[in-house]
Structure formats: C-alpha cells, structure tokens
Design a protein around this motif. Structure first.
Motif, PDB file in Angstrom:
ATOM      1  N   ASP A  41     -20.376  65.112 -25.908  1.00 14.08           N
ATOM      2  CA  ASP A  41     -19.333  65.777 -25.119  1.00 14.08           C
ATOM      3  C   ASP A  41     -19.714  67.194 -24.701  1.00 14.08           C
ATOM      4  N   CYS A  42     -21.019  67.493 -24.697  1.00 18.13           N
ATOM      5  CA  CYS A  42     -21.445  68.805 -24.196  1.00 18.13           C
ATOM      6  C   CYS A  42     -21.040  68.908 -22.725  1.00 18.13           C
ATOM      7  N   PRO A  43     -21.036  70.101 -22.150  1.00 19.23           N
ATOM      8  CA  PRO A  43     -20.592  70.243 -20.764  1.00 19.23           C
ATOM      9  C   PRO A  43     -21.345  69.356 -19.764  1.00 19.23           C
ATOM     10  N   ALA A  44     -22.648  69.199 -19.923  1.00 17.75           N
ATOM     11  CA  ALA A  44     -23.414  68.378 -18.985  1.00 17.75           C
ATOM     12  C   ALA A  44     -23.054  66.900 -19.130  1.00 17.75           C
ATOM     13  N   CYS A  45     -22.991  66.414 -20.353  1.00 16.97           N
ATOM     14  CA  CYS A  45     -22.651  65.005 -20.567  1.00 16.97           C
ATOM     15  C   CYS A  45     -21.205  64.720 -20.145  1.00 16.97           C
ATOM     16  N   ALA A  46     -20.312  65.653 -20.383  1.00 17.38           N
ATOM     17  CA  ALA A  46     -18.915  65.470 -19.968  1.00 17.38           C
ATOM     18  C   ALA A  46     -18.818  65.365 -18.449  1.00 17.38           C
ATOM     19  N   ALA A  47     -19.551  66.203 -17.745  1.00 14.06           N
ATOM     20  CA  ALA A  47     -19.553  66.145 -16.279  1.00 14.06           C
ATOM     21  C   ALA A  47     -20.198  64.846 -15.798  1.00 14.06           C
ATOM     22  N   ALA A  48     -21.304  64.457 -16.417  1.00 17.85           N
ATOM     23  CA  ALA A  48     -21.968  63.204 -16.039  1.00 17.85           C
ATOM     24  C   ALA A  48     -21.035  62.022 -16.248  1.00 17.85           C
ATOM     25  N   LYS A  49     -20.304  62.035 -17.352  1.00 22.59           N
ATOM     26  CA  LYS A  49     -19.357  60.953 -17.635  1.00 22.59           C
ATOM     27  C   LYS A  49     -18.298  60.860 -16.538  1.00 22.59           C
ATOM     28  N   LYS A  50     -17.807  61.997 -16.080  1.00 22.98           N
ATOM     29  CA  LYS A  50     -16.822  62.004 -14.994  1.00 22.98           C
ATOM     30  C   LYS A  50     -17.415  61.366 -13.742  1.00 22.98           C
ATOM     31  N   ILE A  51     -18.608  61.784 -13.381  1.00 24.64           N
ATOM     32  CA  ILE A  51     -19.244  61.280 -12.164  1.00 24.64           C
ATOM     33  C   ILE A  51     -19.497  59.781 -12.283  1.00 24.64           C
ATOM     34  N   LEU A  52     -20.013  59.368 -13.439  1.00 20.44           N
ATOM     35  CA  LEU A  52     -20.300  57.950 -13.632  1.00 20.44           C
ATOM     36  C   LEU A  52     -19.033  57.098 -13.650  1.00 20.44           C
ATOM     37  N   SER A  53     -17.890  57.708 -13.932  1.00 21.71           N
ATOM     38  CA  SER A  53     -16.633  56.954 -13.926  1.00 21.71           C
ATOM     39  C   SER A  53     -16.261  56.474 -12.525  1.00 21.71           C
ATOM     40  N   VAL A  54     -16.838  57.095 -11.498  1.00 22.39           N
ATOM     41  CA  VAL A  54     -16.574  56.685 -10.113  1.00 22.39           C
ATOM     42  C   VAL A  54     -17.845  56.195  -9.420  1.00 22.39           C
ATOM     43  N   LYS A  55     -18.850  55.826 -10.196  1.00 20.27           N
ATOM     44  CA  LYS A  55     -20.130  55.448  -9.597  1.00 20.27           C
ATOM     45  C   LYS A  55     -19.994  54.268  -8.653  1.00 20.27           C
ATOM     46  N   ASP A  56     -19.186  53.260  -9.001  1.00 23.11           N
ATOM     47  CA  ASP A  56     -19.030  52.111  -8.123  1.00 23.11           C
ATOM     48  C   ASP A  56     -18.444  52.508  -6.776  1.00 23.11           C
ATOM     49  N   LYS A  57     -17.550  53.463  -6.808  1.00 30.15           N
ATOM     50  CA  LYS A  57     -16.947  53.945  -5.553  1.00 30.15           C
ATOM     51  C   LYS A  57     -17.955  54.767  -4.750  1.00 30.15           C
ATOM     52  N   LEU A  58     -18.795  55.535  -5.447  1.00 34.47           N
ATOM     53  CA  LEU A  58     -19.807  56.329  -4.758  1.00 34.47           C
ATOM     54  C   LEU A  58     -20.887  55.449  -4.134  1.00 34.47           C
ATOM     55  N   LEU A  59     -21.179  54.342  -4.788  1.00 36.99           N
ATOM     56  CA  LEU A  59     -22.226  53.444  -4.311  1.00 36.99           C
ATOM     57  C   LEU A  59     -21.718  52.427  -3.293  1.00 36.99           C
ATOM     58  N   ALA A  60     -20.397  52.347  -3.109  1.00 37.90           N
ATOM     59  CA  ALA A  60     -19.827  51.352  -2.185  1.00 37.90           C
ATOM     60  C   ALA A  60     -20.087  51.712  -0.734  1.00 37.90           C
TER      61      ALA A  60
END
Length: 119
Positions: free
Chosen positions: A100-119
């Motif tokens: 849950d460090c700041p970088a991993c927390a941000a990455a987790k947020k981004i990856l939560s919408v990866k399917d939408k970003l890749l659509a």
C-alpha cells in the motif's frame, strides 16, 4: 473509453508520478502515457503502461519476504525493514493483495480501470 475513466486514470497517474516509491520505469511509462493521450500513439502507450504497472505493483507476500530478508534490512535499515514487514503482515491478514505504498496504491487504482482503458 469514457472521459470519467480517462480522468480517473490520469489523476491516479499524477499520484504515481508524485510517489517517492515509484520506480524509474513506471515513472517513464506514466509520462509517456500522459504525453500520448489524444494522439495516435495512445492505444500502444496504454498497453505498455498497463504492462509496466502489472509488472511493478508489489504483491504483499513479496513485500514481506523482501522486508524480512538480509537484502531488505540492508536496503531499508533493520528497524524500518522490521516495521515494513509488520505492516505487510497486517495488510496480508486483512486480505490485502498488494503493498500500500503510494506508488502501489496509485498503480492499483489505475489497474482497477485497465479494461476500460484498453477498450
């Protein structure tokens, strides 16, 4: 992709760039992705960015293993490594999959919408 998803990922990407724990490769991929938004290279940079984030986000068990190792003690210092390991164990006990460090927390947020970003 909907504007709200792009805005969400853009905001989380800025958080990633501001994170002191962000590695150079993720920082470079994040900036390339931001620079590509709205250009013909956006789709390709999005795929590369997502792949980098998936590679870099640290599973909680990996964090614990590193923090409890001699390498982790040398990297963080013994006291800090012990604190990170204890925190990681608390996270794991609570069901967390990732650091849950700041970088991993941000990455987790981004990856939560990866399917939408890749659509």
């Amino acid at each position: 992709m909907e504007k709200k998803d792009l805005d969400f990922a853009t905001e989380a990407t800025r958080e990633l760039l501001d994170a002191p724990t962000c590695c150079a490769e993720a920082r470079e991929a994040a900036q390339r992705w931001l620079d590509a938004i709205g250009t013909p290279t956006q789709e390709g940079e999005t795929k590369k960015y997502i792949a980098e984030l998936e590679e870099d986000i640290m599973p909680i068990e990996t964090l614990i293993q590193f923090a409890t190792s001699q390498e982790g003690a040398a990297y963080f210092g013994a006291d800090t490594a012990a604190g990170i390991a204890a925190h990681g164990k608390e996270l794991a006990a609570a069901g967390a999959k990732y650091c849950d460090c700041p970088a991993c927390a941000a990455a987790k947020k981004i990856l939560s919408v990866k399917d939408k970003l890749l659509a």
